[in-house]
Design a protein around this motif. Structure first.
Motif, mmCIF file in Angstrom:
data_model
loop_
_atom_site.group_PDB
_atom_site.id
_atom_site.type_symbol
_atom_site.label_atom_id
_atom_site.label_comp_id
_atom_site.label_asym_id
_atom_site.label_seq_id
_atom_site.Cartn_x
_atom_site.Cartn_y
_atom_site.Cartn_z
ATOM 1 N N SER A 297 -31.185 48.398 -4.103
ATOM 2 C CA SER A 297 -31.667 49.333 -3.091
ATOM 3 C C SER A 297 -32.807 50.181 -3.635
ATOM 4 O O SER A 297 -33.038 50.249 -4.851
ATOM 5 C CB SER A 297 -30.525 50.233 -2.601
ATOM 6 N N LEU A 298 -33.510 50.851 -2.719
ATOM 7 C CA LEU A 298 -34.676 51.651 -3.074
ATOM 8 C C LEU A 298 -34.851 52.770 -2.057
ATOM 9 O O LEU A 298 -34.729 52.538 -0.850
ATOM 10 C CB LEU A 298 -35.926 50.763 -3.088
ATOM 11 N N VAL A 329 -43.778 48.064 0.408
ATOM 12 C CA VAL A 329 -43.083 47.815 -0.853
ATOM 13 C C VAL A 329 -43.456 46.438 -1.379
ATOM 14 O O VAL A 329 -43.270 45.430 -0.686
ATOM 15 C CB VAL A 329 -41.552 47.900 -0.678
ATOM 16 N N ASP A 330 -43.975 46.388 -2.597
ATOM 17 C CA ASP A 330 -44.238 45.106 -3.250
ATOM 18 C C ASP A 330 -42.924 44.579 -3.824
ATOM 19 O O ASP A 330 -42.317 45.218 -4.699
ATOM 20 C CB ASP A 330 -45.254 45.277 -4.378
ATOM 21 N N ASN A 340 -36.502 49.953 -9.070
ATOM 22 C CA ASN A 340 -37.770 50.475 -9.594
ATOM 23 C C ASN A 340 -39.005 49.785 -9.033
ATOM 24 O O ASN A 340 -40.047 49.738 -9.696
ATOM 25 C CB ASN A 340 -37.779 50.389 -11.130
ATOM 26 N N ARG A 341 -38.920 49.243 -7.830
ATOM 27 C CA ARG A 341 -40.089 48.592 -7.245
ATOM 28 C C ARG A 341 -41.100 49.639 -6.780
ATOM 29 O O ARG A 341 -40.724 50.675 -6.224
ATOM 30 C CB ARG A 341 -39.691 47.712 -6.046
ATOM 31 N N LYS A 520 -38.169 63.594 -11.615
ATOM 32 C CA LYS A 520 -38.117 63.660 -13.076
ATOM 33 C C LYS A 520 -38.304 62.283 -13.719
ATOM 34 O O LYS A 520 -38.696 62.192 -14.876
ATOM 35 C CB LYS A 520 -36.769 64.244 -13.514
ATOM 36 N N GLN A 521 -38.001 61.227 -12.956
ATOM 37 C CA GLN A 521 -38.074 59.886 -13.519
ATOM 38 C C GLN A 521 -39.520 59.467 -13.761
ATOM 39 O O GLN A 521 -40.396 59.782 -12.979
ATOM 40 C CB GLN A 521 -37.375 58.887 -12.592
#
Length: 521
Positions: A297-298, A329-330, A340-341, A520-521
């Motif tokens: 998921s994203l 989204v790629d 992490n896409r 923060k990531q």
């Protein structure tokens, strides 16, 4: 719009109320017959529905006979024409006398120029194209009916299934059509203190197919519905496969009570892309690898509603209802995972400060075009409904972009908008592109604004509740039974509303923390 009506629709739009427990109950329930008859028997049916011309409620606005004009919903395309489901004026009791209830609006898909509107007897919601028989199948969720629009003959046939058991309705919503012209509608109900979701098959003439067995897919409200290669896919807590001939069901994934999926589309080979319409800072785009039983998921924005897949570029396009964006989204070429896409958001509406204005809802992706071209609808269910109730935006991504990094090149992304209120089309404008960081920051700001509004509304509701409780005690002491019953009913509504606000506040505060973590990531 009146407060109680606003939050009625807020409840529909948010997943916070769609959290009934999940359990399998295959073939164990009693169902309505779903036999169809003319829509003339439907409560609120207006025999003059086709005679109001282009009047959808604009002239009735000064009389305040209704809450808002519903606007556009799903879209399909055929032979260079965009067909968009449209709903006219809607009030607490449904369609409004004197306004055309609904229509299929026809636009030139290249220019967005208005061509005509095909009148319908009720608000139009979901829609599917029967390519074989040149027909549109349109659902009328509010009336629990559907219309078959023959594009060649120019005729409309509205049918009402017998979808009730006593006073309890099975409410139809989405529709899919197979290669023969037979179609499938998913139905949801709440009975015995639990939800039930099923799929019913109809033959191309609108009669129920009795060879297709009805089974409970999930014991909750399940929205997604997809037809692909002789199978139906459905389910909000997991993905269920249903052979289109028999109706027998098979669970393809485990049920997950923590998610409420809303929409499906076929993704890369062996996968399904899905959305979850939550506003809690959690992921809203899912990729299910059905061959390897893996899901990822994203997060792309708040309340991800519909998703489309651009196969030649391996991209997902996602409408984020409350963020008022479309995410590009790629997708990965090797791993079938969203982890992490990278993505970019296209800001469709500048009404960022208002929940019920500029909601980016439905998406339709054009096929076989040199550029990437897609259409999205916007909802205005509060202020500005009169002048912006029917907006469709066309977004064009130049063929040279080849991935999200190219979106910020000059001329790479343009948007223009059709307005149903005056039938005008805006000039093409450059898109406003938002990076991942900008998307997270904008979402954090949106949630902070929402928290302030919730707290203000909660204080106001608590004051109204205290006053109603005091009034109720006075009525009881005076022996006024009927007024006391009315006040007690109002107290119950206020208590439920207060609980809704408290839950919304708790989730919003959790969403702030989720955005801070992503930043923060």
């Amino acid at each position: 719009m009146k407060k109680k009506h606003i939050y009625h629709y807020a409840a529909i739009l948010t997943s916070s109320l769609l959290t009934a427990s999940v359990a399998q109950a295959q073939g164990s329930a009693q169902f309505p017959s779903f036999e169809t008859s003319s829509c003339e028997t439907v409560k609120g049916y207006d025999p003059d529905w086709a005679s109001y011309g282009e009047e959808y409620g604009l002239k009735l606005q000064p009389k305040k006979d209704y809450d808002f004009i519903f606007g556009f919903y799903q879209m399909v395309e055929k032979d260079g024409k965009l067909y968009a489901a449209f709903g006219g004026a809607i009030g607490p009791e449904g369609p409004v006398k004197g306004a055309r209830p609904g229509a299929v609006v026809v636009l030139n898909a290249d220019t967005l120029q208005y061509e005509k509107a095909i009148p319908l007897p009720f608000h139009a919601h979901a829609m599917a194209l029967d390519k074989t028989n040149n027909k549109l199948i349109v659902t009328h969720t509010s009336a629990n009916a559907f219309s078959m629009v023959d594009l060649e003959k120019g005729t409309t046939t509205c049918l009402k299934p017998n979808a009730n058991i006593g006073d309890i309705p099975f409410q139809g919503r989405y529709v899919q059509v197979d290669e023969n012209g037979d179609f499938y509608i998913n139905y949801n109900t709440v009975r015995n203190e639990k939800g039930e979701s099923i799929v019913v098959k109809y033959k191309k003439d609108g009669k129920k197919d009795n060879n297709f067995k009805i089974n409970v897919i999930e014991n909750n409200i399940a929205f997604p519905l997809l037809y692909k290669e002789n199978k139906i896919f459905a389910g909000s807590k997991g993905i269920t496969s249903i052979p289109s001939k028999t109706g027998e069901i098979k669970n393809l994934t485990e049920k997950n009570t923590a998610i409420t999926l809303f929409n499906y589309t076929p993704g890369p080979e062996g996968t399904l892309l899905a959305t979850e319409m939550n506003s809690t800072g959690q992921p809203g785009l899912y990729l299910f690898d059905l061959k390897n039983n893996h899901q990822s998921s994203l997060f792309t924005g708040a309340a991800s509603l519909e998703v489309a897949y651009k196969a030649d570029l391996n991209q997902a396009l996602v409408t984020n209802l409350e963020s008022k964006t479309v995410a590009v989204v790629d997708l990965p070429n090797d791993e079938k995972s969203l982890e992490n896409r990278p993505f970019r958001n296209i800001l469709i509406s500048d009404e960022v400060d208002f929940f019920f204005r500029g909601l980016v809802s439905n998406i339709h992706l054009r096929e076989e075009t040199k550029n990437t071209e897609f259409f999205v609808t916007q909802k205005f269910w509060a202020e500005k409904n009169l002048e912006k109730h029917g907006l469709i935006s066309k977004v064009t991504l130049a063929d040279y972009t080849k991935g999200i990094d190219g979106l910020e090149k000059p001329g790479a992304c343009t948007v223009q908008t059709f307005n149903m209120a005056d039938k005008k089309v805006s000039e093409k404008q450059p898109c406003r592109i938002m990076s991942e960081k900008e998307s997270y920051e904008a979402e954090k700001e949106r949630i902070e604004r929402n928290i302030k509004k919730i707290k203000t509304e909660k204080e106001k509701t608590e004051k109204e509740l205290t006053e109603a409780q005091s009034k109720n005690e006075n009525q009881k002491r005076e022996g006024n039974k009927k007024p006391a019953e009315e006040v007690s009913s109002e107290i119950k509504k206020l208590q439920e509303y207060k609980k809704f606000l408290e839950t919304d506040l708790s989730k919003s505060e959790a969403a702030i923390k989720a955005m801070e973590k992503l930043l923060k990531q």
